[in-house]
Write an enzyme that holds these catalytic residues in place. Structure first.
Site, mmCIF file in Angstrom:
data_model
loop_
_atom_site.group_PDB
_atom_site.id
_atom_site.type_symbol
_atom_site.label_atom_id
_atom_site.label_comp_id
_atom_site.label_asym_id
_atom_site.label_seq_id
_atom_site.Cartn_x
_atom_site.Cartn_y
_atom_site.Cartn_z
ATOM 1 N N ARG A 26 -11.583 -16.154 6.424
ATOM 2 C CA ARG A 26 -10.233 -15.361 5.918
ATOM 3 C C ARG A 26 -10.868 -14.565 4.467
ATOM 4 O O ARG A 26 -9.946 -13.648 4.370
ATOM 5 C CB ARG A 26 -9.350 -15.790 6.419
ATOM 6 C CG ARG A 26 -7.945 -15.108 5.903
ATOM 7 C CD ARG A 26 -6.517 -15.519 6.361
ATOM 8 N NE ARG A 26 -6.538 -17.274 5.558
ATOM 9 C CZ ARG A 26 -5.909 -18.166 5.225
ATOM 10 N NH1 ARG A 26 -5.824 -16.872 4.043
ATOM 11 N NH2 ARG A 26 -5.863 -19.369 5.087
ATOM 12 N N TYR A 31 2.179 7.613 13.515
ATOM 13 C CA TYR A 31 1.802 6.162 14.967
ATOM 14 C C TYR A 31 2.879 5.711 15.787
ATOM 15 O O TYR A 31 3.924 5.673 14.008
ATOM 16 C CB TYR A 31 0.882 5.418 14.337
ATOM 17 C CG TYR A 31 0.433 4.690 15.800
ATOM 18 C CD1 TYR A 31 -0.580 4.898 16.987
ATOM 19 C CD2 TYR A 31 0.472 3.055 15.342
ATOM 20 C CE1 TYR A 31 -0.818 3.964 17.658
ATOM 21 C CE2 TYR A 31 -0.084 2.546 16.156
ATOM 22 C CZ TYR A 31 -0.641 3.188 17.192
ATOM 23 O OH TYR A 31 -1.147 1.903 18.790
ATOM 24 N N ASP A 73 -3.086 8.080 6.546
ATOM 25 C CA ASP A 73 -3.749 7.529 7.483
ATOM 26 C C ASP A 73 -4.558 8.135 8.507
ATOM 27 O O ASP A 73 -4.742 9.557 8.941
ATOM 28 C CB ASP A 73 -2.355 7.301 9.045
ATOM 29 C CG ASP A 73 -3.514 6.441 10.298
ATOM 30 O OD1 ASP A 73 -4.375 6.584 10.716
ATOM 31 O OD2 ASP A 73 -2.506 6.000 10.959
ATOM 32 N N LYS A 91 -9.646 3.228 16.794
ATOM 33 C CA LYS A 91 -10.495 4.679 17.397
ATOM 34 C C LYS A 91 -11.825 5.166 17.391
ATOM 35 O O LYS A 91 -12.454 4.540 18.022
ATOM 36 C CB LYS A 91 -8.947 5.725 16.648
ATOM 37 C CG LYS A 91 -7.822 4.688 17.170
ATOM 38 C CD LYS A 91 -8.051 4.625 18.171
ATOM 39 C CE LYS A 91 -6.249 3.777 18.241
ATOM 40 N NZ LYS A 91 -4.973 4.129 17.472
#
Ligand SMILES: *Cc1c(COP(=O)(O)O)cnc(C)c1O
Length: 403
Positions: free
Chosen positions: A59, A112, A184, A209
């Site tokens: 992590r 988005y 973004d 994407k």
């Protein structure tokens, strides 16, 4: 002669982030481990104290994840990157790092859908207020900023209207108010747009994407410009826990090798298809940054190296026509998401942007008849034939059924 260390973008796509590993593999091994052994108690303590470089627990850092992160950071021209479990994990980590109760965010309408929803729900509950603006209008952005504004958040081209915002002008507004500009960059990828060159402070991507490009990974990434900011973001990400795993990092890093090639084909085919749609009698309007009819065509040329692979268009027959078309199309897959090698078609009002509600959608210019295409890397002639037969079946009666 150019500097040998200053590689071209295509070369960076192939080589960035890759280091020397045991046995000399040419691609980073998948370090599928949750934790790492310390050589001694002192070594463990030194790693935790940050006095020695190394890995502790996946992590907090993993060599396969780091290779992908370094690759994205290099492609964006940033200092370091932070891999996240999804684009939304990246969006959340950004707001959780940059804002606290009482702060204000200025966000573009054309983002988005779930980003809007996050700001209107979770972030609002935490006491962070957001003003949504048409970020393609600089005056609206400037007027929305208050003394409490900590973040200006944009997506350009915006989703799904492909409206373009002036990164450089908005960065100037942000910096005058000591706020951060977050971009973004999912729709462009660093192959087509480098927001840091225009003054952005933070870049994020849904790697689901274009960066991965093969529709088989959910992932996100945040790119920062300096070590201090990196540490702040890393602390938050470690606490929130929205990290990406080694296998998905490996897949994204592999996808990135062909990013430059893929983006070239996406742009080329989308340009041909956009021209075709403009001339089709069933089509009312086409939104594509490569068309001179796009309201920010000149701005697109200034800050983008290409128009991208997304096209939005409106059918004369409205929503019903769009649904008929989507049901008769064969090669385009009827699916949300974008940026993969396969072409996709979807209906924002009833799909990706449904959760925003009709009122917010209308303000953002997302009409019920809007159809969004993500142009893949198939032969463009096959794609055109498919669109042709789909558009033949369009019923031109206007019928709005979306709530
Ligand atoms: C898909 C997408 C996101 C969210 O990414 P996930 O990986 O689905 O969480 C954020 N921004 C844009 C522009 C996107 O297209």
């Amino acid at each position: 002669m150019e500097n040998i260390d200053d590689k071209y973008f295509e070369t960076k796509c192939v080589h960035s982030g890759i280091k020397e590993y045991e046995y000399g593999p040419v691609v980073p091994p998948i370090y599928q481990t949750s934790t790492f052994k310390f050589k001694s108690a002192g070594h463990g303590a030194a790693l935790f104290a940050g006095e020695e470089k190394g890995y502790i627990y996946t992590r907090m850092g993993n060599p396969t994840v780091e290779a992908m992160e370094d690759s994205v950071a290099e492609l964006e021209g940033g200092h370091k990157a932070l891999g996240c479990g999804s684009g939304m994990a990246a969006v959340h980590t950004v707001f959780a790092t940059l804002t606290q109760t009482g702060d204000h965010v200025v966000c573009s309408h054309a983002v988005y859908g779930p980003t809007t929803t996050l700001l209107n729900s979770v972030m609002k509950r935490y006491g962070v207020q957001t003003t949504f603006v048409d970020a393609s209008n600089i005056d609206e952005v400037r007027d929305a900023v208050t003394s409490k504004t900590r973040v200006i958040y944009i997506e350009t081209p915006g989703n799904p209207t492909l409206a373009i915002s002036d990164i450089e002008a908005i960065a100037a507004i942000a910096h005058k108010n000591e706020a951060s500009l977050v971009v973004d960059n999912t729709f462009m990828s660093p192959a087509l747009q480098k927001p840091f060159e225009f003054g952005a402070d933070i870049i994020l991507h849904s790697m689901t994407k274009f960066l991965n490009g093969h529709a088989d990974v959910i992932g996100g990434v945040i790119v920062v410009k300096d070590e201090e900011t990196y540490r702040e973001f890393r602390k938050t990400l470690n606490q929130l826990g929205g990290v990406i795993d080694p296998f998905n990092s490996f897949l994204v890093h592999r996808g990135i090798k062909t990013l430059a090639l893929r983006m070239e084909r996406h742009c080329e085919s989308a340009s041909i298809i956009a021209e075709y749609l403009v001339s089709h009698p069933a089509v009312e309007k086409v939104m594509f940054p490569g068309l001179p009819s796009h309201p920010q065509f000149e701005l697109a040329k200034k800050q983008q190296k290409g128009p991208g692979g997304l096209i939005s268009f409106e059918l004369k027959g409205g929503c019903r026509a769009g649904q008929n078309m989507m049901n008769s199309i064969k090669l385009f897959q009827l699916a949300v998401s974008l940026g993969g090698v396969e072409s996709l078609i979807q209906h924002p009002a009833s799909m990706t942007h449904a959760s925003m509600g009709k009122e917010v959608r209308t303000a953002a210019g997302i009409t019920d008849g809007l159809v969004r295409l993500s142009i893949g890397i198939e032969n463009v002639k096959d794609l055109m034939l498919d669109l042709e037969q789909g558009l033949e079946k369009v019923d031109k009666v206007r019928d709005v059924v979306v709530n």
